[in-house]
Design a protein around this motif. Structure first.
Motif, short mmCIF file in Angstrom:
data_model
loop_
_atom_site.label_atom_id
_atom_site.label_comp_id
_atom_site.label_asym_id
_atom_site.label_seq_id
_atom_site.Cartn_x
_atom_site.Cartn_y
_atom_site.Cartn_z
N PRO A 109 0.72 -1.34 0.12
CA PRO A 109 -0.03 0.06 -0.03
C PRO A 109 0.72 1.24 0.02
O PRO A 109 0.63 2.20 -0.52
N PHE A 110 2.28 1.09 0.64
CA PHE A 110 2.80 2.40 0.53
C PHE A 110 3.73 2.64 -0.66
O PHE A 110 4.57 3.53 -0.47
N VAL A 111 3.61 1.95 -1.73
CA VAL A 111 4.58 2.22 -2.95
C VAL A 111 3.80 2.94 -3.87
O VAL A 111 2.99 3.14 -3.84
N ASP A 112 4.53 3.94 -4.68
CA ASP A 112 3.95 4.41 -5.80
C ASP A 112 3.34 3.85 -6.94
O ASP A 112 2.38 4.27 -7.47
N GLU A 113 4.09 2.63 -7.26
CA GLU A 113 3.79 2.01 -8.48
C GLU A 113 3.80 0.52 -8.18
O GLU A 113 4.79 0.23 -7.64
N ILE A 114 3.27 -0.26 -8.72
CA ILE A 114 3.39 -1.72 -8.75
C ILE A 114 3.34 -2.39 -10.13
O ILE A 114 2.60 -2.11 -10.93
#
Length: 1253
Positions: A538-543
């Motif tokens: 949930p805390f990353v900018d992009e997956i």
């Protein structure tokens, strides 16, 4: 030298380009080496030529000398002139020879260095395909063995033309002396060559067989040393000792055959000169009665034959060496000609941080990837196992073949691989990785990577040496160091390949928050994070979601969650773990007071795990717990609770940062007692016999030559008269007989020496083995196994092969020198005056040289290993080095380590030249004085003796040289005896069996009493158990709990007397265990250890190494331990071969085998060191049920790591800091609300659970 290496490199590169069409360029290596070093080669060839020509001048001078002495009417100055000329020729010869050697040896060294540098340089740029073709070990071999081969061949390369030249010249001169009868002698020599060849091939085959046994023996030794604790616990040492001894017996028999064979070849070699001269002279006098053997003819020919011996012996050896080198040449060419990484895959000119345009990369499989990542973003890469996450990383690093498309990367990279790569350097150097040290930034990184507490625990702080492959760090610590290295490097782009997998969840969270995440150290950089931890997503900018090497989805967490694609499936797969994590976080009230100390958390997590825990995460946490334990990083909190740890740490830091003592390198002269020890092992009878036999041989040799000199006097006696044929026959006959006698005695001497040395080998090895198996466990805890194995490998090898060889050569050389001096004194008694001063000079030169040479050899071998270990380290960390772009630095480092080694190689070469010049000068003086005194007292001498003494003197130079070499070699080798005996004299543990034997059926009831029992691991350390007192009744089931380091395992070690009591007693059925023999004790107890150790051999041997039980018994226990179906399904059944360490069985099966071992022993006391680490829940239940059923009539002590398994015990013993704090039934303990209650609550066990059980 570096420049040479570089020049050579460039040439190789050019050559590579030219021949790219072939599979790999071949046959360029030799020409390249030649072009690089041609001037040295030409120079040395010139010196060799001059020396060869001069060698033939001495026999001619000898001839003139003898004729001068025969003719009494000539002026004395002629004689003095010849004497001086002999000296001058000999001196020039020495000088030229040494110049030639110096150049050749230095050339050999340069070639070796150049090859090593080239291999290293190539390894840094080699493409992955080429790298996959050979293992790290093979590549290291290129650098060690193959480069060494080249070195050795270059030393003697000129003999290829020099040997034939010498042979031709010798034959020409002999022909002038003796006419066609030379051919007879020559025929004998030529016949010797195939015989020698035949013996050599036979010897090679035997050698291969010896190696086979050696490998087998070392394999078992390795296993024995690795599993020594199990052997001690089960009292199985005798069985394994017998196994090793039987292999050793076979090995020694083959060795004896080898020694017999070599004594045959020695016999031939010794007879050769005698036979050659016999054949020649016999034919010469037999052809016609005109041919009379004069002194000049006889001794000139003998000198020439002596010159001939060397090239004839050398040629076959040289050819064999060259054949071996061609193999090395092929391997080196293949490696150096392999293709390089294509540096053009990754470009550096785009506005985005990373972009991949429909790139398709081949590792094995094709994949289409397109990515575009803006600077400063945090991108997570997720996907199932094998979906190509790591491959994407490799592609970005430019390690993959790009079949189409391109990659653009803006800025510098830092890379954290999945398996942390740690260098053998200090912790600080590992983090700095070649960047300058800035204290503030360094501290920031340390804190962010949660390395602070670890540094407090390591004795040397951040300057602690880290062993090879990071051996003294736990998995989690290695990963954090690797991450710290990246964080410190201040790159623009970070590629993080699952760095959070090796650490437990709390540390992972910390690392994510402080380093990787939106508020971490690297928040402004571009980060690509491969991860399995769902909680961070949930805390990353992009997956980026990968499936089978294809990017299926890209987007933020929420948008992907909504799209219900592959990503949400992925989430569901990992949701179970997720729930575990949330639950353990709900147990946070326990963790709150540990949060300052990371290590403790893994322990607490273990306690907070809910009951529904999946076997997988349990396994992870248990192993983590163990790792934290092993890396001697006991958490601060534990150290507060327990006084055990403090003193050890204090002790450690005093002794510096090493738990392991450094190996001693011998210095100074080898003590005489060591020689005596070896002779004693041979047996005095043998030693004396050998010496006498060799002595007799020498006497025969001198006798033969005296006979010859007498024979030559016939020429004067029968001048102008017919030579009677009976006299001729006697002369030839006696001459021949003496020659054969010599050979015979050498043969017998060598045979008895062979027997003696085999006897010595047998005694030394069995003494060593016998002692090592009786050494207390403490020794193995403080000595690295490699060091012990080395005693069994290298040192025993030296005792087996090198020492007898150098011993024999030494005795022969010594007798040879003495014989020569004797003959010269016999011919010219004046000579005795010179002997004393010459001997003194000789002694000093020799002492001086031997000491230096020995030390230089030691330094050489000590400084050689860092080259190889640095190289294998580089090969295993290639991707990291390339990612950071540190190739240059590593090249430099490699050059420095090689130069360090050369600093001891070069002086060694020069010291040999130093010695040779001085010794040859001495030898030349001997020749000069022999000639001079012959001239002075020519009136009283007959020419035969003069010829004899001078031809002897011409030979002495070589022998003197060899004598010193041999002395030095013998001293270097005899050190092995010293090292072996050092390990044969370590103190033993108590006797295996002593006079007080316990009764046959003991222990009948299995009652255990501890009376005020105290114990410490090593004298000088604090107590581990502080006065334990308790009674355990017959057939009771006792659970033992306590946190890490509370002394649970120490308790079992004490029962088996792995550690002896400091005070107090343990009684089993009222017998004090410290009074009986160790095997009597250990055979009557049974333990199921924590880690299942198996030995290579049959399954049957693993269960019953002494063959005590019938096959039915064994099948019965296999059935009880649920292995019957598995074993019955194997082709060989019970004879199924178990691989080394049990590699070919699953961990669960190994654990069940250990259970079967215990069932087979059927003793009344069973100790269970709970092995839940490796076993899935199913197997665990099987084991628990079997134990409950089969061991119901026994006393069972269970060391529990999980409380569930001991809730049904009759009593539970709670240990803390080496004392018993509580002991009672589980339900009572829970009511008491003490220690046990707290632990149970942590584990989520309540009183209700117990009633259910």
């Amino acid at each position: 030298m570096e420049e040479k290496g570089k020049k050579e490199e460039e040439k190789k590169k050019k050559k590579d380009k030219k021949k790219e069409e072939e599979n790999y360029p071949n046959s360029w290596l030799i020409t390249t080496i030649y072009k690089t070093f041609k001037w040295i080669l030409i120079e040395s060839a010139l010196f060799k030529l001059l020396q060869d020509l001069l060698a033939f001048a001495s026999p001619q001078l000898l001839k003139l000398m003898v004729s001068f002495i025969q003719d009494k009417s000539r002026y004395a100055w002629e004689g003095y002139l010849y004497a001086v000329l002999l000296l001058a020729v000999a001196l020039l010869q020495s000088l030229f020879l040494q110049q030639y050697f110096q150049r050749c040896f230095v050339l050999g060294m340069k070639v070796r260095t150049a090859i090593m540098a080239a291999v290293y340089k190539k390894a840094l740029v080699v493409s992955n395909d080429t790298r996959k073709e050979s293992t790290v070990g093979e590549t290291v071999n290129l650098m060690s063995a193959d480069a060494q081969r080249f070195n050795e061949v270059t030393n003697f390369i000129h003999l290829l033309w020099s040997c034939p030249l010498q042979i031709i010249l010798a034959i020409v001169f002999l022909w002038l002396e003796l006419g066609p009868s030379v051919l007879a002698g020559l025929a004998v020599m030529v016949l010797m060559v195939p015989i020698n060849g035949l013996l050599a091939t036979k010897a090679r085959n035997i050698q291969i067989e010896i190696m086979k046994f050696k490998d087998k023996r070392l394999k078992i030794m390795n296993e024995v040393l690795n599993g020594i604790k199990i052997l001690k616990l089960y009292a199985w040492e005798p069985s394994f000792q017998a196994q090793v001894e039987s292999i050793r017996g076979q090995e020694l028999n083959v060795m004896k055959n080898f020694a017999y064979l070599s004594s045959v070849s020695t016999f031939i070699f010794t007879c050769a000169p005698a036979l050659v001269s016999l054949a020649t002279f016999a034919v010469f006098v037999g052809v016609s009665s005109e041919n009379v053997l004069t002194a000049e003819k006889a001794f000139t020919s003998i000198s020439l034959f002596n010159i001939l011996r060397f090239p004839l012996a050398m040629l076959p050896m040289l050819i064999a060496a060259i054949v071996q080198t061609t193999v090395s040449k092929r391997r080196l060419e293949k490696f150096l000609g392999g293709e390089d990484l294509d540096s053009g895959i990754v470009q550096h000119d785009s506005n985005t941080a990373i972009s991949v345009c429909d790139g398709s990369f081949a590792w094995e499989k094709e994949a289409d990837v397109s990515l575009d990542i803006k600077p400063g973003r945090l991108v997570a890469v997720v996907g199932a196992v094998g979906s190509g996450k790591s491959s994407l990383m490799s592609a970005l690093l430019g390690e993959m073949h790009s079949t189409k498309g391109f990659i653009n990367i803006q800025g510098s990279l830092a890379f954290v691989p999945q398996q942390a790569w740690i260098q053998n350097a200090t912790l600080r150097d590992n983090i700095l990785f070649g960047s300058p040290h800035e204290e503030r930034r360094f501290q920031e990184v340390i804190q962010a990577c949660a390395l602070g507490p670890d540094l407090e625990l390591l004795a040397g702080g951040d300057l602690t040496e880290i062993g090879e492959k990071g051996i003294n760090l736990s998995g989690g610590q290695k990963q954090r160091v690797s991450l710290a290295r990246a964080a410190y490097s201040q790159a623009d782009i970070y590629l993080l390949d699952d760095p959070l997998s090796a650490v437990d969840s709390h540390v992972g969270k910390h690392l994510f928050d402080k380093v990787i995440g939106p508020s971490g150290l690297l928040k402004d950089k571009t980060r690509i994070l491969v991860t399995h931890g769902v909680s961070f997503l949930p805390f990353v900018d992009e997956i980026v979601v990968l499936q089978d090497g294809v990017v299926t989805e890209i987007g933020s967490y929420n948008s992907l969650r909504a799209s219900r694609g592959a990503f949400s499936e992925f989430l569901d797969t990992y949701a179970k773990e997720q729930s575990n994590q949330t639950q353990s976080e709900s147990g946070n009230h326990i963790l709150s007071h540990c949060s300052n100390d990371i290590h403790c958390t893994s322990y607490c997590t273990l306690l907070t795990e809910p009951k529904t825990v999946t076997a997988y995460s349990l396994l992870l946490q248990k192993s983590l717990c163990l790792l934290c334990l092993f890396s001697s990083s006991f958490s601060v909190r534990l150290r507060k609770n327990s006084s055990i740890r403090k003193p050890e740490n204090a002790d450690e830091s005093k002794k510096g940062q090493r738990l392991i003592e450094k190996e001693t390198m011998e210095t100074g002269q080898v003590k005489f007692s060591v020689f005596l020890q070896y002779l004693r092992a041979m047996g005095w009878g043998y030693a004396v016999t050998v010496f006498l036999l060799y002595f007799t041989q020498n006497v025969a040799f001198i006798g033969q030559n005296l006979w010859l000199s007498d024979w030559t006097n016939d020429a004067v006696e029968y001048y102008n008269r017919t030579y009677p044929s009976w006299k001729r026959d006697t002369r030839v006959g006696v001459f021949g007989a003496l020659g054969v006698v010599q050979g015979l005695f050498v043969f017998l001497g060598t045979l008895s020496l062979a027997n003696a040395s085999v006897a010595a080998s047998r005694i030394l090895h069995s003494r060593l083995l016998n002692n090592i198996l009786r050494v207390p466990m403490l020794f193995f805890d403080t000595t690295p196994i490699g060091r012990v194995v080395n005693r069994f490998a290298k040192d025993i090898f030296t005792v087996d092969e090198a020492i007898p060889q150098s011993f024999r050569s030494w005795v022969l050389c010594l007798l040879g020198v003495l014989g020569t001096l004797f003959v010269i004194c016999l011919a010219t008694p004046f000579f005795t005056i010179v002997i004393v001063p010459l001997a003194l000079v000789y002694y000093f030169v020799q002492r001086f040289y031997v000491a230096t040479s020995r030390q230089l050899r030691r330094l050489d071998s000590v400084s050689r290993s860092p080259i190889y270990s640095h190289f294998s380290e580089t090969v295993s960390g290639l991707s990291v080095i390339r990612a950071y772009g540190h190739q240059e630095r590593f090249l430099k480092h490699n050059e420095i380590t090689i130069d360090e080694n050369l600093k001891s190689v070069y002086p060694w070469i020069v010291s040999n030249r130093w010695l040779a010049i001085r010794l040859e000068f001495l030898g030349n003086l001997v020749v000069f004085f022999a000639a001079l005194f012959a001239v002075i007292s020519r009136d009283s001498l007959d020419s035969g003796l003069v010829g004899l003494s001078i031809s002897y003197a011409l030979n002495v130079t070589q022998t003197l040289n060899w004598l010193v070499r041999m002395t030095s070699e013998l001293e270097t080798n005899i050190v092995a005896v010293e090292r072996v005996s050092e390990y044969s004299e370590i103190e033993n543990e108590a006797q295996w069996v002593n006079n007080t034997r316990p009764p046959e059926k003991w222990p009948e009831e299995g009652r255990l009493q501890f009376k005020n029992y105290k114990v410490r691991y090593r004298p000088g350390l604090d107590l581990v158990l502080h006065g334990i007192t308790c009674d355990i009744g017959s057939t009771e089931k006792i659970g033992i709990v306590g946190r890490t380091g509370a002394g649970k395992s120490s308790l079992t070690n004490c029962l088996f007397r792995i550690i002896e009591a400091a005070e107090g007693h343990i009684l089993i059925d009222d017998i004090d265990i410290s009074t009986i023999g160790l095997h009597d004790l250990r055979n009557r107890l049974t333990i199921i250890p924590q880690d299942p150790v198996l030995f290579s051999g049959t399954l049957r041997m693993n269960l019953d190494p002494f063959d005590k039980f019938s096959d039915e018994d064994i099948w019965r226990v296999l059935e009880l331990s649920h292995l019957k179906d598995y074993v019955a399904g194997l082709q060989e059944g019970l004879q199924h071969e178990v691989a080394e360490g049990g590699e070919n069985l699953s961990v669960g099966q190994r654990q069940l085998l250990c259970l079967a071992r215990a069932l087979l022993r059927k003793s009344r006391i069973l100790i269970l060191d709970e092995a839940t680490a490796a076993v899935d829940l199913e197997t665990d239940n099987l084991i628990q049920n079997t134990i409950r059923k089969e061991f119901s009539h026994c006393t069972v002590l269970t060391i529990a790591h999980r409380l569930h398994s001991i809730m049904d015990s009759s009593r539970v013993m709670v240990l803390d800091a080496g004392k018993i704090v509580e002991i009672d039934s589980p339900s009572n303990l829970l009511k008491k609300q003490g220690h046990f209650y707290a632990m149970a609550k942590d584990a989520g066990i309540t009183i209700e659970d117990i009633t259910v059980l």
